[in-house]
Design an enzyme around this catalytic site. Structure first.
Site, mmCIF file in Angstrom:
data_model
loop_
_atom_site.group_PDB
_atom_site.id
_atom_site.type_symbol
_atom_site.label_atom_id
_atom_site.label_comp_id
_atom_site.label_asym_id
_atom_site.label_seq_id
_atom_site.Cartn_x
_atom_site.Cartn_y
_atom_site.Cartn_z
ATOM 1 N N ASP A 1 40.389 -36.549 -55.046
ATOM 2 C CA ASP A 1 39.279 -35.924 -54.302
ATOM 3 C C ASP A 1 38.556 -36.936 -53.394
ATOM 4 O O ASP A 1 38.180 -36.599 -52.269
ATOM 5 C CB ASP A 1 38.302 -35.151 -55.212
ATOM 6 C CG ASP A 1 37.826 -35.930 -56.416
ATOM 7 O OD1 ASP A 1 38.094 -37.152 -56.492
ATOM 8 O OD2 ASP A 1 37.155 -35.324 -57.279
ATOM 9 N N THR A 2 38.410 -38.180 -53.855
ATOM 10 C CA THR A 2 37.773 -39.183 -52.992
ATOM 11 C C THR A 2 38.596 -39.435 -51.731
ATOM 12 O O THR A 2 38.079 -39.933 -50.732
ATOM 13 C CB THR A 2 37.585 -40.535 -53.718
ATOM 14 O OG1 THR A 2 38.880 -40.996 -54.127
ATOM 15 C CG2 THR A 2 36.699 -40.407 -54.946
ATOM 16 N N GLU B 1 42.207 -45.098 -59.967
ATOM 17 C CA GLU B 1 40.774 -45.361 -60.037
ATOM 18 C C GLU B 1 40.509 -46.726 -60.668
ATOM 19 O O GLU B 1 41.000 -47.019 -61.750
ATOM 20 C CB GLU B 1 40.074 -44.274 -60.864
ATOM 21 C CG GLU B 1 40.177 -42.908 -60.234
ATOM 22 C CD GLU B 1 39.514 -41.813 -61.073
ATOM 23 O OE1 GLU B 1 38.648 -42.122 -61.910
ATOM 24 O OE2 GLU B 1 39.891 -40.647 -60.879
ATOM 25 N N ARG C 1 31.904 -27.589 -55.991
ATOM 26 C CA ARG C 1 32.179 -28.212 -54.695
ATOM 27 C C ARG C 1 32.729 -27.158 -53.740
ATOM 28 O O ARG C 1 33.783 -26.586 -53.978
ATOM 29 C CB ARG C 1 33.200 -29.326 -54.914
ATOM 30 C CG ARG C 1 33.437 -30.186 -53.708
ATOM 31 C CD ARG C 1 34.039 -31.499 -54.118
ATOM 32 N NE ARG C 1 35.398 -31.295 -54.608
ATOM 33 C CZ ARG C 1 36.016 -32.125 -55.443
ATOM 34 N NH1 ARG C 1 35.417 -33.199 -55.885
ATOM 35 N NH2 ARG C 1 37.250 -31.886 -55.839
ATOM 36 N N GLU D 1 41.653 -44.908 -64.524
ATOM 37 C CA GLU D 1 42.611 -43.821 -64.739
ATOM 38 C C GLU D 1 43.346 -43.551 -63.435
ATOM 39 O O GLU D 1 43.074 -44.196 -62.421
ATOM 40 C CB GLU D 1 41.933 -42.562 -65.286
ATOM 41 C CG GLU D 1 40.882 -41.969 -64.363
ATOM 42 C CD GLU D 1 40.532 -40.517 -64.729
ATOM 43 O OE1 GLU D 1 41.032 -39.979 -65.719
ATOM 44 O OE2 GLU D 1 39.760 -39.914 -63.963
ATOM 45 N N SER E 1 38.616 -33.104 -67.742
ATOM 46 C CA SER E 1 38.516 -33.696 -66.412
ATOM 47 C C SER E 1 37.105 -33.518 -65.876
ATOM 48 O O SER E 1 36.279 -32.844 -66.501
ATOM 49 C CB SER E 1 39.557 -33.092 -65.462
ATOM 50 O OG SER E 1 39.534 -31.700 -65.540
ATOM 51 N N GLY F 1 34.524 -35.337 -65.829
ATOM 52 C CA GLY F 1 33.404 -35.794 -66.652
ATOM 53 C C GLY F 1 33.046 -34.890 -67.823
ATOM 54 O O GLY F 1 32.080 -35.151 -68.535
HETATM 55 N N1 LIG Z 1 33.842 -47.192 -69.602
HETATM 56 C C1 LIG Z 1 33.021 -46.786 -68.643
HETATM 57 N N2 LIG Z 1 31.830 -47.411 -68.431
HETATM 58 C C2 LIG Z 1 30.975 -46.981 -67.464
HETATM 59 N N3 LIG Z 1 31.226 -45.943 -66.635
HETATM 60 C C3 LIG Z 1 32.396 -45.286 -66.792
HETATM 61 C C4 LIG Z 1 33.347 -45.672 -67.791
HETATM 62 N N4 LIG Z 1 34.399 -44.845 -67.706
HETATM 63 C C5 LIG Z 1 34.123 -43.974 -66.715
HETATM 64 N N5 LIG Z 1 32.929 -44.235 -66.168
HETATM 65 C C6 LIG Z 1 32.306 -43.480 -65.048
HETATM 66 O O1 LIG Z 1 32.568 -42.098 -65.227
HETATM 67 C C7 LIG Z 1 33.386 -41.591 -64.157
HETATM 68 C C8 LIG Z 1 34.378 -40.575 -64.696
HETATM 69 O O2 LIG Z 1 35.220 -41.179 -65.651
HETATM 70 P P1 LIG Z 1 36.775 -40.912 -65.684
HETATM 71 O O3 LIG Z 1 37.364 -41.673 -66.819
HETATM 72 O O4 LIG Z 1 37.341 -41.163 -64.341
HETATM 73 O O5 LIG Z 1 36.844 -39.367 -66.076
HETATM 74 P P2 LIG Z 1 37.299 -38.067 -65.271
HETATM 75 O O6 LIG Z 1 38.690 -37.827 -65.733
HETATM 76 O O7 LIG Z 1 36.371 -37.041 -65.743
HETATM 77 O O8 LIG Z 1 37.219 -38.387 -63.803
HETATM 78 C C9 LIG Z 1 34.034 -42.821 -63.547
HETATM 79 O O9 LIG Z 1 34.389 -42.575 -62.205
HETATM 80 C C10 LIG Z 1 32.940 -43.861 -63.723
HETATM 81 O O10 LIG Z 1 31.935 -43.703 -62.726
HETATM 82 MG MG LIG Z 2 38.140 -39.999 -62.840
#
Ligand SMILES: Nc1ncnc2c1ncn2[C@@H]1O[C@H](COP(=O)(O)OP(=O)(O)O)[C@@H](O)[C@H]1O
Ligand SMILES: [Mg+2]
Length: 395
Positions: free
Chosen positions: A289-290, A270, A367, A282, A159, A161
């Site tokens: 959090d947002t 999201e 945070r 996802e 999670s 990132g």
């Molecule tokens: N395929 C993608 N292409 C470009 N940016 C992406 C992509 N997937 C995710 N992101 C960016 O990365 C962020 C985190 O990805 P996410 O899949 O939501 O993972 P996490 O579970 O860590 O939140 C997203 O909010 C978006 O800004």
């Molecule tokens: Mg996410």
């Protein structure tokens, strides 16, 4: 379910697995409605523990610890506040009649990028980025070629990132794969390889399932928009500035995915907007959090919605009362018992409020709180929130 003399008026009790900042707001909202609260986390003095009636400090990946606490407390609802929980224990408990929010299977599916992507893209059929899965270097090479470069590798389970690796060409694949799996939660070596898209903006569609006249109803709220200059959450605002058509598509995809996940409670869906593509990304089976911005913008916050839905309390259509924004307050380095400087300067800006979570220690980019601000429009609210958060120093 029967239990002893109620501590509070209406005799309902919730138990939170995970006691972070989102849990803290849920506990506050629950207590306002006269509900008893129990907070569980792996470290003492976690944010929700400051305000809950009782707390337990245990490893939540340890199924027998979770079972013992839930048996002892016998809550009306168990709320999964984080991803790192023994989800098989939740499935067992649910089989034995414990109400897990939103439901044990949704919690398990949403923490696994592979299962969630299959559910959304293949079963429900909402649009997503192109993707493939890979469990070793060889498969990763094939998956990246199939998806195309540049592509983004993410561990199946992670999670915030962690383990996201951008791979620009074929000779970066092996290293990228190893890097990504090294950040995975648990033992899995599977990654999702996603087409890397240009993100124009991102939305969170808060979607809730609740009891209405004896049957479950699903509703979405006016989307929240947010910006992620890096992988972590920085700033969000509501209402969003995207077109009505993008809003309508986002709300439709959110409803379809959430209905497939089922259960009761709020979900943060999201959505990535890229050119004229609106892509499901996802979903969190809990407040998002947002969505901290809803503490300032909505008549009923996402936290109160989750608690009400969990206990079968009524939720009339939620309204956005004012444009508002939220901006994070991050720590810059590691320390214990941090202090916060210049809070009075931030508070002197009209329409600004602060929410410090009370975490006992910091690390780089942790945070520690958020600034909430309202304004005549979202630009004014964002300016105020950004300015106020830039004044506050964590030391
Ligand atoms: N395929 C993608 N292409 C470009 N940016 C992406 C992509 N997937 C995710 N992101 C960016 O990365 C962020 C985190 O990805 P996410 O899949 O939501 O993972 P996490 O579970 O860590 O939140 C997203 O909010 C978006 O800004
Ligand atoms: Mg996410």
């Amino acid at each position: 379910m029967e239990f002893g003399t109620p501590l509070v008026g209406n005799g309902k009790k919730i138990l939170l697995l995970g006691s972070g900042e989102l849990g803290k707001e849920m506990v506050i909202e629950a207590q306002r409605m006269g509900i008893e609260t129990v907070a569980v986390d792996r470290y003492d003095m976690a944010p929700a523990m400051h305000v809950a009636h009782r707390k337990y400090v245990v490893d939540m990946l340890n199924g027998s610890a979770i079972r013992a606490i839930i048996k002892r407390e016998n809550p009306d609802a168990v709320i999964a506040e984080i991803e790192a929980i023994d989800t098989d224990a939740l499935l067992d408990l649910e089989d034995q009649g414990v109400r897990v929010i939103p439901n044990a299977n949704a919690v398990k599916t949403c923490m696994n990028r592979m299962q969630l992507r299959k559910l959304a893209a293949e079963k429900v059929g909402v649009p997503t980025t192109r993707y493939a899965f890979a469990s070793d270097e060889e498969e990763a090479r094939r998956a990246c070629k199939e998806v195309g470069f540049p592509c983004l590798l993410k561990p199946e389970m992670s999670s915030s990132g962690h383990g996201h690796v951008l791979v620009k060409s074929e000779d970066e694949v092996e290293k990228g794969f190893r890097e990504s799996v090294s950040h995975a939660r648990g033992k899995s070596r599977t990654v999702i390889v996603e087409e890397y898209v240009k993100v124009d903006t991102e939305l969170t569609v808060l979607t809730y399932r609740h009891m209405n006249n004896g049957s479950i109803e699903t509703r979405t709220i006016e989307p929240i928009e947010h910006q992620r200059p890096s992988y972590y959450y920085v700033e969000s605002w509501q209402p969003s500035t995207v077109s009505q058509e993008v809003i309508a598509r986002s709300r439709e995809y959110a409803t379809r995915v959430v209905n497939e996940l089922g259960g009761l409670g709020i979900f943060g869906v999201e959505i990535i907007v890229s050119g004229n593509r609106v892509l499901f990304s996802e979903v969190s089976p809990r407040p998002h959090d947002t969505g901290l911005v809803t503490l300032a913008s909505q008549d009923i916050s996402e936290f109160q919605i989750h608690v009400r839905a969990a206990l079968g309390l009524p939720i009339p259509q939620v309204r956005v009362l004012t444009p508002a924004a939220s901006h994070v307050i991050l720590a810059q380095y590691e320390t214990w018992a941090p202090s916060y400087l210049n809070v009075e300067k931030a508070l002197s800006i009209p329409g600004v409020q602060v929410r410090f979570f009370g975490k006992p220690s910091t690390y780089d980019k942790r945070r520690m709180g958020v600034v909430l601000a309202n304004g005549n429009d979202v630009n004014e609210a964002r300016d105020k929130a950004r300015k106020a958060s830039s004044l506050i120093l964590v030391k």
